[in-house]
Motif scaffolding. Structure first.
Motif, PDB file in Angstrom:
ATOM      1  N   ASN A  54      27.970  52.167  51.162  1.00  0.00           N
ATOM      2  CA  ASN A  54      29.059  51.589  50.389  1.00  0.00           C
ATOM      3  C   ASN A  54      29.036  52.012  48.929  1.00  0.00           C
ATOM      4  O   ASN A  54      29.887  51.592  48.153  1.00  0.00           O
ATOM      5  CB  ASN A  54      28.987  50.056  50.466  1.00  0.00           C
ATOM      6  CG  ASN A  54      29.129  49.567  51.889  1.00  0.00           C
ATOM      7  OD1 ASN A  54      29.812  50.207  52.676  1.00  0.00           O
ATOM      8  ND2 ASN A  54      28.492  48.456  52.203  1.00  0.00           N
ATOM      9  N   TYR A  55      28.063  52.833  48.553  1.00  0.00           N
ATOM     10  CA  TYR A  55      27.953  53.214  47.154  1.00  0.00           C
ATOM     11  C   TYR A  55      29.197  53.931  46.676  1.00  0.00           C
ATOM     12  O   TYR A  55      29.578  53.836  45.515  1.00  0.00           O
ATOM     13  CB  TYR A  55      26.721  54.098  46.964  1.00  0.00           C
ATOM     14  CG  TYR A  55      26.411  54.375  45.515  1.00  0.00           C
ATOM     15  CD1 TYR A  55      26.826  55.564  44.914  1.00  0.00           C
ATOM     16  CD2 TYR A  55      25.727  53.454  44.748  1.00  0.00           C
ATOM     17  CE1 TYR A  55      26.554  55.826  43.589  1.00  0.00           C
ATOM     18  CE2 TYR A  55      25.451  53.716  43.426  1.00  0.00           C
ATOM     19  CZ  TYR A  55      25.860  54.895  42.841  1.00  0.00           C
ATOM     20  OH  TYR A  55      25.592  55.151  41.525  1.00  0.00           O
ATOM     21  N   GLN A  56      29.886  54.642  47.586  1.00  0.00           N
ATOM     22  CA  GLN A  56      31.055  55.385  47.158  1.00  0.00           C
ATOM     23  C   GLN A  56      32.223  54.472  46.810  1.00  0.00           C
ATOM     24  O   GLN A  56      33.222  54.918  46.279  1.00  0.00           O
ATOM     25  CB  GLN A  56      31.461  56.375  48.244  1.00  0.00           C
ATOM     26  CG  GLN A  56      31.816  55.731  49.574  1.00  0.00           C
ATOM     27  CD  GLN A  56      32.067  56.776  50.624  1.00  0.00           C
ATOM     28  OE1 GLN A  56      32.840  57.693  50.407  1.00  0.00           O
ATOM     29  NE2 GLN A  56      31.405  56.660  51.756  1.00  0.00           N
ATOM     30  N   TYR A  57      32.132  53.162  47.143  1.00  0.00           N
ATOM     31  CA  TYR A  57      33.170  52.212  46.768  1.00  0.00           C
ATOM     32  C   TYR A  57      33.083  51.824  45.287  1.00  0.00           C
ATOM     33  O   TYR A  57      33.961  51.148  44.777  1.00  0.00           O
ATOM     34  CB  TYR A  57      33.043  50.933  47.591  1.00  0.00           C
ATOM     35  CG  TYR A  57      33.513  51.030  49.013  1.00  0.00           C
ATOM     36  CD1 TYR A  57      32.639  50.810  50.070  1.00  0.00           C
ATOM     37  CD2 TYR A  57      34.838  51.307  49.311  1.00  0.00           C
ATOM     38  CE1 TYR A  57      33.060  50.874  51.372  1.00  0.00           C
ATOM     39  CE2 TYR A  57      35.266  51.377  50.615  1.00  0.00           C
ATOM     40  CZ  TYR A  57      34.383  51.158  51.638  1.00  0.00           C
ATOM     41  OH  TYR A  57      34.813  51.220  52.938  1.00  0.00           O
ATOM     42  N   ARG A  58      32.023  52.208  44.614  1.00  0.00           N
ATOM     43  CA  ARG A  58      31.728  51.701  43.284  1.00  0.00           C
ATOM     44  C   ARG A  58      32.681  52.285  42.238  1.00  0.00           C
ATOM     45  O   ARG A  58      32.881  53.486  42.168  1.00  0.00           O
ATOM     46  CB  ARG A  58      30.291  52.041  42.947  1.00  0.00           C
ATOM     47  CG  ARG A  58      29.742  51.335  41.743  1.00  0.00           C
ATOM     48  CD  ARG A  58      28.269  51.661  41.613  1.00  0.00           C
ATOM     49  NE  ARG A  58      27.641  50.971  40.506  1.00  0.00           N
ATOM     50  CZ  ARG A  58      26.382  51.113  40.173  1.00  0.00           C
ATOM     51  NH1 ARG A  58      25.606  51.903  40.882  1.00  0.00           N
ATOM     52  NH2 ARG A  58      25.873  50.460  39.149  1.00  0.00           N
ATOM     53  N   PHE A  59      33.243  51.412  41.388  1.00  0.00           N
ATOM     54  CA  PHE A  59      34.141  51.823  40.322  1.00  0.00           C
ATOM     55  C   PHE A  59      33.490  51.546  38.967  1.00  0.00           C
ATOM     56  O   PHE A  59      32.868  50.499  38.781  1.00  0.00           O
ATOM     57  CB  PHE A  59      35.464  51.039  40.377  1.00  0.00           C
ATOM     58  CG  PHE A  59      36.409  51.515  41.442  1.00  0.00           C
ATOM     59  CD1 PHE A  59      36.195  51.200  42.766  1.00  0.00           C
ATOM     60  CD2 PHE A  59      37.527  52.267  41.113  1.00  0.00           C
ATOM     61  CE1 PHE A  59      37.062  51.621  43.750  1.00  0.00           C
ATOM     62  CE2 PHE A  59      38.402  52.694  42.082  1.00  0.00           C
ATOM     63  CZ  PHE A  59      38.173  52.372  43.413  1.00  0.00           C
ATOM     64  N   PRO A  60      33.625  52.474  38.022  1.00  0.00           N
ATOM     65  CA  PRO A  60      33.132  52.197  36.663  1.00  0.00           C
ATOM     66  C   PRO A  60      33.924  51.063  36.030  1.00  0.00           C
ATOM     67  O   PRO A  60      35.113  50.872  36.317  1.00  0.00           O
ATOM     68  CB  PRO A  60      33.374  53.525  35.924  1.00  0.00           C
ATOM     69  CG  PRO A  60      33.562  54.543  36.996  1.00  0.00           C
ATOM     70  CD  PRO A  60      34.172  53.828  38.154  1.00  0.00           C
ATOM     71  N   PHE A  61      33.271  50.321  35.146  1.00  0.00           N
ATOM     72  CA  PHE A  61      33.921  49.184  34.506  1.00  0.00           C
ATOM     73  C   PHE A  61      35.148  49.622  33.708  1.00  0.00           C
ATOM     74  O   PHE A  61      36.177  48.927  33.693  1.00  0.00           O
ATOM     75  CB  PHE A  61      32.928  48.460  33.591  1.00  0.00           C
ATOM     76  CG  PHE A  61      33.515  47.282  32.872  1.00  0.00           C
ATOM     77  CD1 PHE A  61      33.875  47.362  31.529  1.00  0.00           C
ATOM     78  CD2 PHE A  61      33.717  46.088  33.547  1.00  0.00           C
ATOM     79  CE1 PHE A  61      34.424  46.268  30.872  1.00  0.00           C
ATOM     80  CE2 PHE A  61      34.260  44.997  32.900  1.00  0.00           C
ATOM     81  CZ  PHE A  61      34.610  45.075  31.553  1.00  0.00           C
ATOM     82  N   GLY A  62      35.059  50.775  33.050  1.00  0.00           N
ATOM     83  CA  GLY A  62      36.190  51.247  32.257  1.00  0.00           C
ATOM     84  C   GLY A  62      37.449  51.472  33.080  1.00  0.00           C
ATOM     85  O   GLY A  62      38.568  51.204  32.628  1.00  0.00           O
ATOM     86  N   VAL A  63      37.273  51.954  34.293  1.00  0.00           N
ATOM     87  CA  VAL A  63      38.421  52.186  35.178  1.00  0.00           C
ATOM     88  C   VAL A  63      39.077  50.861  35.541  1.00  0.00           C
ATOM     89  O   VAL A  63      40.308  50.724  35.525  1.00  0.00           O
ATOM     90  CB  VAL A  63      37.977  52.938  36.448  1.00  0.00           C
ATOM     91  CG1 VAL A  63      39.115  53.019  37.457  1.00  0.00           C
ATOM     92  CG2 VAL A  63      37.484  54.329  36.091  1.00  0.00           C
ATOM     93  N   VAL A  64      38.261  49.858  35.861  1.00  0.00           N
ATOM     94  CA  VAL A  64      38.793  48.540  36.222  1.00  0.00           C
ATOM     95  C   VAL A  64      39.455  47.890  35.006  1.00  0.00           C
ATOM     96  O   VAL A  64      40.515  47.271  35.114  1.00  0.00           O
ATOM     97  CB  VAL A  64      37.671  47.639  36.768  1.00  0.00           C
ATOM     98  CG1 VAL A  64      38.228  46.287  37.189  1.00  0.00           C
ATOM     99  CG2 VAL A  64      36.973  48.312  37.936  1.00  0.00           C
TER     100      VAL A  64
END
Length: 833
Positions: A476-486
């Motif tokens: 599931n690591y590929q689901y991870r979004f950087p905080f800046g994007v969110v």
């Protein structure tokens, strides 16, 4: 093919002849056909193979050795003039072909071992390679003819095929083809076992291990635009009695943008194998094929589909499996083909590295729709992919081969030892991580920390009768979004973009740069929900995919944040459409369809895995609606894996939402799927009456919706308390069936409650009763909820205090018979858990 009658054979012959003329064929730019060892050109069908002596300018070899044989003992299946002669290589030899158009090319190698003079070709052992790929390694042929088919991507002006005898041996070849392949035949990506797409197929060398025509006859190269052959599937079926053959070649209509005649011929798409349901609507099993392969390699599986059995659209839903992985779930071919039937379609799937010498392909019914259970497959191609060293070497099953595949012992042993080492290392790593985690948690149980998806939990999906799909949390690591994007997607968490507030935190509407709308749930550090709920939500939703479960798009754990990102549901919560928001009232039909969709999602959670998943927080605020008012169950932060097969329940601290909480779960702290059923029963009455499940502002007897509704249901006057906007708009039979279903869900003891499958059946029947006057088969169906359950106890009020918000009991004595009415009546915030 077993079981064909003479009449059937005549039909097949006529079909092949009639459609043979339509194989207008792809015209290859490069088209080298050589009959090795032959002194004259050889015609095979409509193709001419060049005599060996005329192809000498392609070959570099240390010695000219030609061989010939009358082929007295081979079967008609193998009876080809190509096998009557051969060229023998006593040393390393090369064929060099000029390539006019770069791209993917077939390399087909024909072998038949016969004795010529002092050479016994069955004793030959050799390797075959190109500039970039190893095709065969220490290869030998025994007793029967073999055609090896490869496709490689040629990116230079020449293709060199090298034959290298093993030490003390020699090589041979009966015929060779080097032919251009259409650019569109193999695209660069495919679905795979992990989320996302597999990319890079263009650079892969492929060996066709199996090419199978399901439900149909042998298809020769003369009836295929790309000169392929397809073998019947009956010999590979695990249980032949579970399957039946169907043919309707004339119905096939190729659709724009989908499969073409180059993908597979009409005689493949016009025949299929389907479940032999034998008229039983309760049939539930898989049709399975088993194939021999080489272990240690990944495989490209191409599934060919064409719905020639359905009479109308959206009738056929089914699942497709590879071993323990799910390839396609709830597949509806009429949707893919844009509301058309009998339109060919293929699906590409890349496997994990295979550790066994056998793989299984299965099809089975979907639990999504209560339509007649069925599943189909028209054709299958299994193609071995080169390994990281660029090799395809290994004794694999060959296309058009009567000889059985040999196991590559070295690969199997290597894979086994490698797997064992990996397991040991993983165990050591797990122990070290657990010790570190335990040490870190001492005295810091409420400290927030970034969440890294390196867990080891895995889950298996699929019906209890089928092979499921296993997904690891590590993937599931590929689901991870950087905080800046969110942060950018939510306009820096603009308060005006808030669309909801829950126990975990606020939910924001968001939009990524590509226009994708999302719902962003940002955890509140002061919330009583924390890391455990965050982890559970990701693990559950990253593994499950169902049209009635909200999809997880990703998560963010940067900067000590706990953020979950979901698909955006345009119409918000079911609760907001029932009361309190001023939205237009939903029709009875719309409410029934929403309940049915929710029931399907919960039924999938309960039955889609070897172990049930219990939602534990079913309520109207956790049922979301998309732009078409299709329901999806959301919020899996409190979800729990169900009991083992030899257990009846899971003992756990009580969690849930007031008004929806199962009294038996509350009293005994024993959680089962029936706890979700109880909560869903409350939702059903909430949908019918359009009021909060707990409303302290009302008179005492009306505070708890479940008790109040059951009081009127017991008197047979439930219509007195339904949503006024529905008055006179519900057929009495539909209301009766719906109310009986809700009542049964609220039985005081779980054993008296129906399963979610039974609830789903009855809700769909209530919808039928609303839309058309039909006879109620209640007494004749095992699925219909029969006699009414004992009424919910008329509790005596006791002085019990409770606080709004999160409700968690760590230790509660058995409270059987104790009323919860007083507990409910003290609560103001029904949204709290």
């Amino acid at each position: 093919m077993m079981g064909y009658r003479k009449f059937d054979l005549c039909i097949w012959v006529l079909s092949i002849l009639s459609f043979g003329c339509f194989c207008s064929g792809f015209t290859p730019v490069d088209n080298y056909l050589i009959d090795c060892g032959s002194l004259a050109n050889t015609s095979v069908g409509n193709r001419v193979y060049l005599a060996d002596k005329l192809a000498s300018n392609f070959l570099s070899t240390p010695k000219d050795v030609l061989a010939s044989s009358p082929l007295k003992s081979i079967t008609s299946f193998d009876d080809s003039p190509l096998y009557q002669t051969a060229r023998i290589f006593t040393g390393s030899s090369k064929y060099t072909f000029s390539i006019s158009l770069t791209g993917r090319h077939w390399i087909r190698l024909y072998f038949y071992p016969f004795v010529s003079g002092s050479y016994d070709l069955s004793k030959a052992k050799f390797s075959v390679s190109t500039q970039n790929y190893g095709l065969l390694s220490d290869f030998s042929v025994q007793n029967s003819s073999v055609m090896k088919e490869f496709s490689v991507n040629v990116n230079s002006g020449s293709l060199v095929v090298t034959f290298t005898p093993s030490s003390g041996s020699f090589a041979f070849l009966n015929a060779i083809e080097v032919v251009s392949v259409p650019d569109t035949l193999i695209t660069d990506d495919a679905t795979t076992t992990t989320p996302g797409k597999f990319q890079g197929l263009m650079s892969q060398a492929l060996e066709t291990t199996w090419r199978v025509n399901m439900g149909g006859p042998f298809v020769s190269f003369e009836n295929d635009t790309l000169w392929r052959t397809w073998v019947p599937d009956r010999d590979y079926l695990v249980s032949k009695n579970l399957a039946k053959d169907v043919s309707n070649v004339a119905a096939v209509e190729y659709g724009e943008g989908l499969a073409t005649a180059d993908s597979a011929p009409r005689t493949v798409y016009g025949t299929l194998t389907e479940m032999n349901s034998a008229g039983d609507p309760n049939t539930n099993y898989n049709v399975t094929w088993e194939f021999k392969v080489d272990s240690g390699f990944q495989y490209l599986l191409r599934f060919h589909f064409c719905d020639i059995v359905s009479k109308g659209l959206n009738q056929l839903y089914f699942n497709v499996y590879f071993d323990s992985w799910i390839v396609a779930q709830d597949l509806d071919l009429s949707t893919i083909a844009v509301n058309k039937l009998a339109t060919p379609y293929y699906l590409d799937y890349v496997t994990t590295s295979v550790v066994s010498d056998t793989i299984r392909i299965s099809i089975g019914p979907s639990s999504l729709n209560n339509a007649y259970p069925n599943a189909i497959l028209n054709g299958l191609e299994i193609m071995k992919m080169n390994n990281s060293d660029g090799h395809l070497g290994g004794a694999s099953g060959a296309v058009n081969s009567n000889s059985s595949s040999k196991s590559n012992v070295g690969v199997i042993v290597g894979a086994t030892v490698g797997s064992l080492i990996a397991v040991v290392l993983a165990a050591i790593l797990f122990i070290l991580c657990r010790r570190r985690k335990d040490k870190a948690n001492q005295g810091h149980s409420k400290t927030w920390a970034p969440f890294s998806m390196n867990g080891t939990n895995s889950h298996t999906m699929g019906s209890k009768y089928s092979y499921g799909t296993t997904a690891s949390a590590a993937s599931n690591y590929q689901y991870r979004f950087p905080f800046g994007v969110v942060q950018e997607a939510t306009n820096n968490f603009d308060e005006s973009w808030v669309i909801g507030i829950g126990g975990f935190g606020k939910v924001y509407k968001g939009e990524f740069n590509d226009g994708t709308k999302v719902a962003v749930k940002r955890g509140n550090p002061r919330s009583q929900q924390g890391l455990a709920e965050f982890r559970t939500e990701i693990e559950m939703l990253s593994q499950f995919r169902h049209r009635h479960l909200v999809s997880l798009i990703g998560y963010c754990d940067d900067k000590s944040e706990m953020i979950l990102i979901y698909e955006y549901m345009e119409n918000g919560t079911l609760k907001s459409h029932l009361y309190g928001s001023g939205l237009p009232s939903l029709s009875w039909k719309a409410r029934l369809e929403i309940c049915i969709g929710s029931a399907r999602g919960l039924h999938y959670l309960h039955t889609g895995d070897a172990k049930a998943v219990i939602h534990r927080d079913v309520k109207s605020a956790n049922i979301l609606l998309d732009e078409n008012l299709m329901a999806k169950v959301a919020d899996f932060g409190l979800s729990k894996t169900g009991p083992e097969l030899d257990q009846t329940h899971v003992s756990t601290a009580v969690k849930g939402s007031f008004g929806y909480l199962d009294p038996e779960y509350f009293r005994r702290q024993q959680l089962t799927e029936k706890s979700d059923v109880y909560s869903f029963g409350v939702v059903l009455f909430e949908v019918l009456c359009a009021r909060p499940v707990i409303d302290p502002s009302l008179p005492r007897e009306m505070v708890n919706l479940a008790e109040w509704a059951m009081k009127w249901q017991k008197k047979g006057q439930l219509e007195q308390i339904i949503d006024p906007t529905l008055a006179g708009k519900i057929r009495p039979d539909s209301l009766r069936k719906f109310a009986e279903t809700a009542e049964k869900c609220l039985a005081d003891y779980g054993v008296d409650r129906p399963s979610m499958g039974d609830v789903l059946w009855n809700l769909e029947y209530a919808l039928q009763l609303q839309e058309a006057v039909i006879q109620d088969p209640e007494d004749n169906s095992t699925n219909v909820i029969g006699e009414l359950s004992p009424q919910v106890n008329n509790f005596n009020h006791i002085d019990t205090t409770g606080s709004p918000g999160q409700f968690e009991v760590s230790s509660v004595d058995d409270l059987s018979g104790v009323s919860m009415s007083r507990v409910f009546s003290q609560l103001v915030k029904s949204e709290g858990r």
